[in-house]
Motif scaffolding. Sequence first.
Motif, PDB file in Angstrom:
ATOM      1  N   GLY A  69       0.818  -1.207   0.000  1.00 62.91           N
ATOM      2  CA  GLY A  69       0.000   0.000   0.000  1.00 62.91           C
ATOM      3  C   GLY A  69       0.850   1.253   0.000  1.00 62.91           C
ATOM      4  O   GLY A  69       1.997   1.255   0.435  1.00 62.91           O
ATOM      5  N   GLU A  70       0.276   2.350  -0.489  1.00 60.50           N
ATOM      6  CA  GLU A  70       1.001   3.621  -0.500  1.00 60.50           C
ATOM      7  C   GLU A  70       1.112   4.169   0.914  1.00 60.50           C
ATOM      8  O   GLU A  70       0.145   4.199   1.657  1.00 60.50           O
ATOM      9  CB  GLU A  70       0.265   4.635  -1.387  1.00 60.50           C
ATOM     10  CG  GLU A  70       0.403   4.359  -2.881  1.00 60.50           C
ATOM     11  CD  GLU A  70       1.806   4.612  -3.394  1.00 60.50           C
ATOM     12  OE1 GLU A  70       2.516   5.433  -2.785  1.00 60.50           O
ATOM     13  OE2 GLU A  70       2.196   3.990  -4.384  1.00 60.50           O
ATOM     14  N   LYS A  71       2.314   4.616   1.291  1.00 63.15           N
ATOM     15  CA  LYS A  71       2.524   5.285   2.569  1.00 63.15           C
ATOM     16  C   LYS A  71       2.656   6.781   2.338  1.00 63.15           C
ATOM     17  O   LYS A  71       2.920   7.233   1.232  1.00 63.15           O
ATOM     18  CB  LYS A  71       3.799   4.773   3.236  1.00 63.15           C
ATOM     19  CG  LYS A  71       3.775   3.296   3.606  1.00 63.15           C
ATOM     20  CD  LYS A  71       2.767   2.997   4.672  1.00 63.15           C
ATOM     21  CE  LYS A  71       3.164   3.579   5.998  1.00 63.15           C
ATOM     22  NZ  LYS A  71       2.176   3.312   7.056  1.00 63.15           N
ATOM     23  N   PRO A 532      -2.234   2.401   5.877  1.00 62.69           N
ATOM     24  CA  PRO A 532      -2.014   3.653   5.140  1.00 62.69           C
ATOM     25  C   PRO A 532      -2.007   4.854   6.078  1.00 62.69           C
ATOM     26  O   PRO A 532      -2.792   4.930   7.020  1.00 62.69           O
ATOM     27  CB  PRO A 532      -3.202   3.699   4.175  1.00 62.69           C
ATOM     28  CG  PRO A 532      -3.628   2.281   4.023  1.00 62.69           C
ATOM     29  CD  PRO A 532      -3.381   1.631   5.342  1.00 62.69           C
TER      30      PRO A 532
END
Length: 855
Positions: A69-71, A532
């Motif tokens: 997932g994008e952080k 996230p």
Amino acid sequence: MIRKTLFLLLTGVFLLTALPACSRKDSNKEVKQIKVMTGADQAALPGETFQQPLRVEVLGSAGKGIFGGEKEEAALENIKLRFVPLPGSDLSVEPAEIHTDAAGRVSVIVKAGKKVGDNYLRIIPVGYETKASELRMMVGAKLTGAGQEGLVGRVLHDPIAVELRKADGSPAVGVPVYFTSLDHKNKAKILTPNVTTDHHGIAKTHVQLGKKTGEYQIAVEIADPKQEFFMRFNKLSVMGIDIAAVLIGVIGGLAFFVYGMKLMSDGLQRVAGENMKKLLQFFSKNGLVAIFAGAFVTAVIQSSSATTVMVIGFINAGLLSLQQAIGIIFGANIGTTITAQIISFNLSGMALPAVAIGFVVMLSKNRIIKGWGETLLGFGLLFFGMTMMSSELKSLGTFPSFIEFFKTFDCAPVKIGGTMPILAVLGTMLIGIIGTTLVQSSSAAMGIVLALSAGGLINFYTAVPLLIGTNIGTTITAWLAALTANRVAKQAAMAHFLFNMIGALIMLILFYVPYGPERIPVFLYFINAITPGNAFAAIPQNVERHIAMAHTLFNIITVAAIFPCIGIFTRFCEILIPAKNEAERETTILEPRLLATPSIALEQSISAIRNMVSISWDMIDKAVNHHFLPVNTDPDAVRELEETEEKIDNMQTEITNYLVQITRRQLTQPQSNLIPLLMHCTNDAERIADHTDNILKLTKRLEKADIVLSDIARQDLDKIWELLRSQAENVALALAGNNQESVDLALEDERKINKLAKKYEKNYSRKEDYEAFGRLGHPEHQEQLSAHAQQQEEQINILTKQYEESHIERRNTGKCAVDASVIFIEMLWELERIGDHLANIAMRAPEIQKHYIAL
């Protein structure tokens, strides 16, 4: 094998904590943004230090979470920052150059020079000059009165004041100052909008707050061409609170939330709840499967308290062992976290549509469809209440007094890289325990925690100890349910408490195991890595999701830690609350907590009736074979039968009342049809016991008249008795239904009644005959048992009439005494009536079986 698998899974979870650090160390260190956290747009008098330090954070490029997932942007360590005043500005910074710390932050002191007016400061990351940022600082003015709090509609106690000084430090007299309320909807009233500075260089005015809780923004403009004063302050704010409205909003929102949660739970139980509860029994034989069953059922019915109370009921009714129950309780702790997972998502926009659709669907008369309507309506009300609570608490999130109050149990480290204060952690856990104990709902308590975090009143560090406290507090439900239950149920309540206490101890240890360059507690670091957003940023991101993930992982880790030792854990609970004798382990067949599951409650009712029939028949057996045939009026034995007869009367009352209580529940048609049949069987069983008293009276008459029955009379009674005994065997087995345990118990009763006499091997009362049908208690066999019992009743009627006529004939010929003949005939009819009641039960057994299968 199962334990090894769980150990590997747990090891894998902790190994994953290493991945975020690796990805962070290998990530691109390029500066993406300079973020000013505090200290911009301040005002100070010439030569004075600005009140707040200037705090800056350096952020780099966004990375990937460990699950892809994008952080959010990562804070960068060891970046050199240079603070340079722009041309025409007179500011000094100490130190002028500084490197960011492990959290990517710096803090510097800014001092005002002699240039009055706006001054600008540039923050330059060395090596990344294109990412430089600028901010404004104002010299020559000092603001007081900002940040005040007051009741809405009232005038603030202290005035809003501006002190102006020239470059030489002398007061700026006669400078016009303009005060303006910036909010149009939530507007404060400026009592004196235009003010000129006095001989001290001070201009002040009073503010009357508006009608709503929240922040009131006030702009201050200074414009004097003669003295060259030009300034504008846009961020001066004061706070107003409507205590009654806030209380109504928070408590009302909580009420909507709790009611919506209950409605959603009731709806899901209407749709599938009873089947889910029956699954608990079916899947509880294996420990690991019991955990999954407990988690699944709790996630579906949305209530760990309901699951726990139900398990206590199962234990008290003898349907579950302690170790089976512990597995389900472990699973329930995981399943209950689904509520926090759901409400942590921002689904407030779906609240009112769900309420509208759910209300319409609820109008259906179909039970299942109506259940889905309740679920939708509850879902909508839950999020509507959550939005109400969050909105009110968010408005309080900017109040200094509330911020200071919540700081009293803030669990965040005092300094970067420090540890969580142990007293604050323990105090916060205690608050969670007390709060959940009062509301008796961990889901409601979690809703409050999430609302507080959404309002910015608590941070991630504080929320996790709170949720651990809610987990411990929710065990009060199990304790209350177990108060009137047997010792094993109390042991299960202890297991629930110990589970959460052990989990809390594990978390306490993990709180003080630092990880990563920021030395964040390893558990919190792991949660932040897989969720996230960055819960540790200057402005925390997505904290609600972090809290929900922490809630779930906390329970999973606790289960994984205890499950390999579940046998030892069970034994430990038995040692803490020992059962000193069998009376303390005694089960309650008609367990009140099972009424919430009508199918199981009806099954228990059938079991109670079968037990009642067995006791009634045992009384008849003693009355005939121990008292009448060998005349025996021993007072102690007679008293024992009288006490047993009173017990049967009480059993009839209890079963009838239990069945009446079942009728008050939501029942299917087969369940409704079954209840009258069971009531009739209860009455017949009680009447069988009543004949004991009549037989004892006949025995006393024999003894009083010193009468001995003839050999022919005794032989006739023996023949009817053997036929009646065989009938009772078949009735007991017919009542056993298709439940293996009930059949086994019925076979035990059969051994008591007949001791498996060889001459009755041809009857359908032997285990081998059941196996011929492929399953004990097969419906086809039930019908044959019932038919055979009714045929035996007809044979008893025929023999009774035949023996009566023959004895009357012998009496008329003088071969039999009149008194003996009368007693003999009365005894015949007593046995015939007992056969009638047995036949009534046998006749209803197939119908009971048919409706039972349809449950």
